[in-house]
Structure formats: C-alpha cells, structure tokens
Write an enzyme that holds these catalytic residues in place. Structure first.
Site, PDB file in Angstrom:
ATOM      1  N   LYS A  82       7.539  -1.027  -3.206  1.00 35.07           N
ATOM      2  CA  LYS A  82       8.218  -1.967  -3.071  1.00 35.07           C
ATOM      3  C   LYS A  82       9.409  -1.408  -2.360  1.00 35.07           C
ATOM      4  CE  LYS A  82      10.398  -4.741  -6.543  1.00 35.07           C
ATOM      5  NZ  LYS A  82      10.784  -4.328  -7.980  1.00 35.07           N
ATOM      6  N   SER A 158       8.965 -10.566  -8.656  1.00 33.53           N
ATOM      7  CA  SER A 158      10.374  -9.392  -7.280  1.00 33.53           C
ATOM      8  C   SER A 158       9.233  -8.372  -6.861  1.00 33.53           C
ATOM      9  CB  SER A 158      10.780  -9.017  -8.385  1.00 33.53           C
ATOM     10  OG  SER A 158      11.012  -7.376  -7.624  1.00 33.53           O
ATOM     11  N   SER A 182       7.762  -7.731 -12.902  1.00 30.96           N
ATOM     12  CA  SER A 182       8.156  -8.163 -11.598  1.00 30.96           C
ATOM     13  C   SER A 182       6.388  -6.841 -10.897  1.00 30.96           C
ATOM     14  CB  SER A 182       8.731  -7.752 -10.811  1.00 30.96           C
ATOM     15  OG  SER A 182      10.238  -8.325 -11.495  1.00 30.96           O
TER      16      SER A 182
END
Length: 480
Positions: A82, A158, A182
């Site tokens: 991420k 997210s 998330s």
C-alpha cells in the site's frame, strides 16, 4: 504450467517450486509484470510499478538460490505494498494531489519492507489507495480502483489496490494498512484473505500512521497459510516503534490444523443478524457456521450490545487524530488540493471538541472491554466481514446528503469491522462464498490479543473445508 496458473498459485506453492529450482524468480516477476501491463489499466491496483528493480532483485534471488543460499519460503516472491508505507527511493504518494514531488520521496525503508528484503521477497510496486489511507475518496488521482470480479463494483476501502492485486493475480501477496477495516474490507470484496494483527504485533515504523491508536500493517494473500507466512516474516519488536510488542513471534504455520475440535466460537448477534445485513450475507454466515460445526467447533451466539457504538466512537477519535496531523500544514494551506470526500471528513473532524474526544476515548474502553470479556469465554468471535455484497462504486461514495446516506454510506460498511479495530484484537477476513451476482462474500474471525495463531487456525480449517479460495476472477471477461 502456464502463466495464468503460475500467477494464482499460493505463496507456499510458488516458494516450493522456487526452492526446488523448478520456477525462476525472474520468470515469476515477468509473469506479474506482463499481467499488470495487460490488466491494470482498468483495475488500477498499482500507482508505481518498480519493473527495473524487481527484475534486478529477481536475478539476484535466482543467483543466490543457485548457490544454495535459500532464505526461506518468501525468497523470490513478488509482492506489492500500500502506498502509505515507505520504500527508499520510491515515491510515497498517499494517493493524493496534496503532496509535492519532493515531499513524496522517502530516504528509508519501513521496517516491514526491511524484513521482507531480509527474507528475499521482491517489491513489484506500490498499491493504489484512498487519499491518505483514510477512506471516503471520491476522485482518485491515480485512477478509480475497480473490483476484478466486476469492474462496476467497489473493491472496498482504503487498501483497495492491495486487495485487488493478489485477487487478480498481479502479485504473490500484498501489504495493507488497517485503521477501521482497510485490510479486511478489500479482502472481503475482492475474495482474498486479509488480516489485521494485534496492535503492536507489527512495527509501524516507516508507515504514514496518522491514527496512532488504531493503525496496523498486515498481509493480504490468496490463502490463510500464505497469510501466516507473511505475518511471521513482518511481525516482531522494533525499537524504532515504541508501541511495538516485545512478545516472541510464533511459527504461525505450525499452528494450522484441519479440524477445530475442542474450540468454542460465538457469532456476534448484533453484527451477524441485524436487520440491515443482506439476506445473501446471512445465508453465507449460516453455511459458514455449519462448516465450523462439522469441523468440531461448538458455535454459540453472544450479545455484544455496545458494538453498535464502535463506528461513531472510532470516527470521533481516529478521524480527529488524522485531522490534527494535517490541519496546520495542509488543510489550511492546500484546501483545494484535497479530494472533496477527504476534505469534508477531515474538516468535520477538526471541529470535534476536546471534551467530546475525551469522552469518546473513554467510551471506546467500554466497548473494548465487552469484546475482551467475550473473548475470555470464546476462542473466536464470528461475523460477516461486510454486511452486504460489494456495491456499485457510485453507491459507496461518501456523499452524505441525508440521514439515510449516513446509514448506508458511512455506517454500513464499517459496522462489522470497527468493533474489532477499536478493540485492537487480531481479526481475519476469509472468503465465504459468492452472491448471486458472482461477487465475493466473507467470514470475519476475531481473537484474543496476540492470539493470531488461534485466529489463523480457525480460518485455515474453514478455508480448507470450502472451495472459495480456489476461485479466481476471469479478467478476460471482466477487464477485457
């Protein structure tokens, strides 16, 4: 074995083939790079692809293994992370237009990146995300992330790119970050496994951790065993993160079993059977309970009436934490650069009075105590990870214009995950079927603090007794 089959192999199987020198890390990296070029223009799971460095690291891994210097089961496996987690020399965009280029370039690796390098894993790139990793983005600067099972539907919140990529066969595994769901939301909506570890189990050093009371880093993988492998690699104390735990890290894979004899589990009534839970999700939960009982577990119900307050309490506190980081430096000076959804959410959080914040923090303790009290009785708590099948993208955008929007756009997608984030207990999402529209559904399992081994055992036994983890999206149909 063709490229498609290689791409969807588990990490454990890919690692075995690499160890036996029947699969080259260079070949595997090239398979994923080819698939990214072919499919990611529509899926938008990556922001940055590190093609040159990935191939260079793959050649180095191949040479090491040929010389007998095999580092372990992740050696030569390509992964994504991420874009909220720093990699030296690779921009950390945070999925925003707010940052200037010189503000995006880190001069160090996050601890989790260092540990994966030590294991010989190969970074393929940085994954797309909601702005600043906080959810609610309406206009994505690096492209709208899309669900590989149906491009019109949400890949969830997210850590969206970190859920899409392993599901679509664009990496071996991924790392995400979970404040309120998330990791688990993208795992659920994209049909993979995602684990939020106990707060403190994995170092947060080198990640942009804006909500200090809740942010955690964890793996997204195609199987539970792979999740165990990756978690073991990244977990453990780090003196650079004063909140990381000094507890020893178990060999999680050694705890995986095919049965659940002697275990007692409980379905959280207020999450699983609430009136807003979609009928297909209810059916999937009932089927999952039957499987768990067949595996030898006793499954009961437990009432946790305070969990319904987790969403407003976490939003009042975690959002206020985030807003304090951005108010002076960005919100006041670069207001127009923010996405409308993020800007509205953070501006509202700036208005939370200190007295309200303080009362909300104390109320969080009450909710957490109720969850922990239940976990003293039960080995695991069960619920759906998301209470509806993945919705269409426009239906999930957080445009709050009515009381009904608050329920369906703000509360609904968080109601099942926030209680366990607020409680900071280890929680996993594992595939549990498909809707009639062919979209993934998932089972969520929460356990005692630092009880990741037990949570993984429950999830693994369930996974191995069901076929859901063997199914993968047909990108030639959905993303052609």
């Amino acid at each position: 074995m063709n490229a498609e089959e290689l791409a969807f192999l588990s990490c454990a199987e890919q690692g075995r083939l690499i160890r036996e020198r029947r699969l080259s890390p260079v070949e595997l990296v090239q398979v994923y790079l080819d698939r990214i070029r072919r499919w990611d223009g529509k899926l938008r799971s990556y922001i940055t692809v590190c093609e040159e460095s990935a191939l260079r690291e793959a050649r180095a891994a191949e040479a090491e293994i040929a010389k007998g210097r095999y580092r372990g089961p992740l050696h030569g496996l390509p992964y994504g992370v991420k874009d909220q987690i720093h990699v030296k020399g690779v921009p950390t965009t945070l999925g925003t237009r707010v940052l200037r280029p010189e503000e995006m370039m880190p001069d160090h690796d996050a601890t989790v990146i260092e540990r994966l390098r030590e294991q010989g894993a190969i970074l393929l790139g940085k994954h797309n995300l909601h702005e600043f990793g906080k959810g609610g983005t309406i206009d994505f600067p690096y492209g709208q992330p899309r669900n590989p099972w149906n491009l019109a539907h949400t890949p969830s919140s997210s850590s969206s790119g970190s859920g899409i990529a392993p599901a679509a066969g664009l990496c071996s595994f991924a790392l995400g970050e979970d404040t309120g769901g998330s990791i688990r939301g993208p795992a659920s909506c994209n049909g993979v496994v995602g684990m939020r570890p106990t707060y403190g189990r994995v170092s947060r050093y080198g990640g942009v951790m804006e909500s200090y009371t809740s942010d955690t880093i964890g793996p997204l993988t195609r199987t539970v065993a792979d999740c165990a492998l990756v978690l073991e690699a990244i977990a453990g104390h780090d003196p650079r993160d004063p909140l990381s735990s000094a507890r020893p890290v178990p060999r999680y894979v050694d705890h995986l079993r095919s049965d659940l004899r002697g275990m007692t589990l409980a379905v959280v009534r207020e999450i699983a059977w609430a009136r807003h839970v979609h009928p297909e999700v209810v059916d999937a939960m009932r089927r999952a309970i039957a499987v768990l009982r067949d595996l030898g577990a006793a499954v009961e119900e437990v009432s946790l009436p305070y969990v319904k307050f987790a969403v407003p309490l976490q939003l009042l506190t975690a959002d206020a934490d985030v807003a304090t980081m951005f108010l002076r430096k960005y919100l006041r000076t670069r207001w127009d650069a923010f996405d409308r959804g993020t800007r509205t959410r953070l501006a509202a959080a700036c208005l939370v009075p200190a007295t309200v914040y303080n009362r909300a923090m104390r109320a969080r303790v009450i909710v957490r105590r109720q969850v922990l009290d239940a976990l003293r009785v039960y080995d695991g708590l069960l619920s759906p990870t998301t209470v509806t099948p993945p919705k269409r993208i426009e239906a999930m955008q957080e445009k709050v214009e009515s009381v009904e929007d608050v329920a369906t756009r703000l509360i609904e997608r968080r109601i099942s995950t926030y209680p366990f984030s607020l409680s900071n207990v280890p929680t996993i999402s594992v595939p549990a079927g498909f809707s009639t529209d062919g979209l993934p559904l998932a089972l969520q399992i929460a356990g005692r603090p630092f009880g990741e081994a037990v949570v993984l055992r429950i999830a693994h036994a369930y996974e191995q007794a069901t076929p859901w983890h063997t199914r993968h999206p047909d990108l030639s149909r959905t993303a052609a």
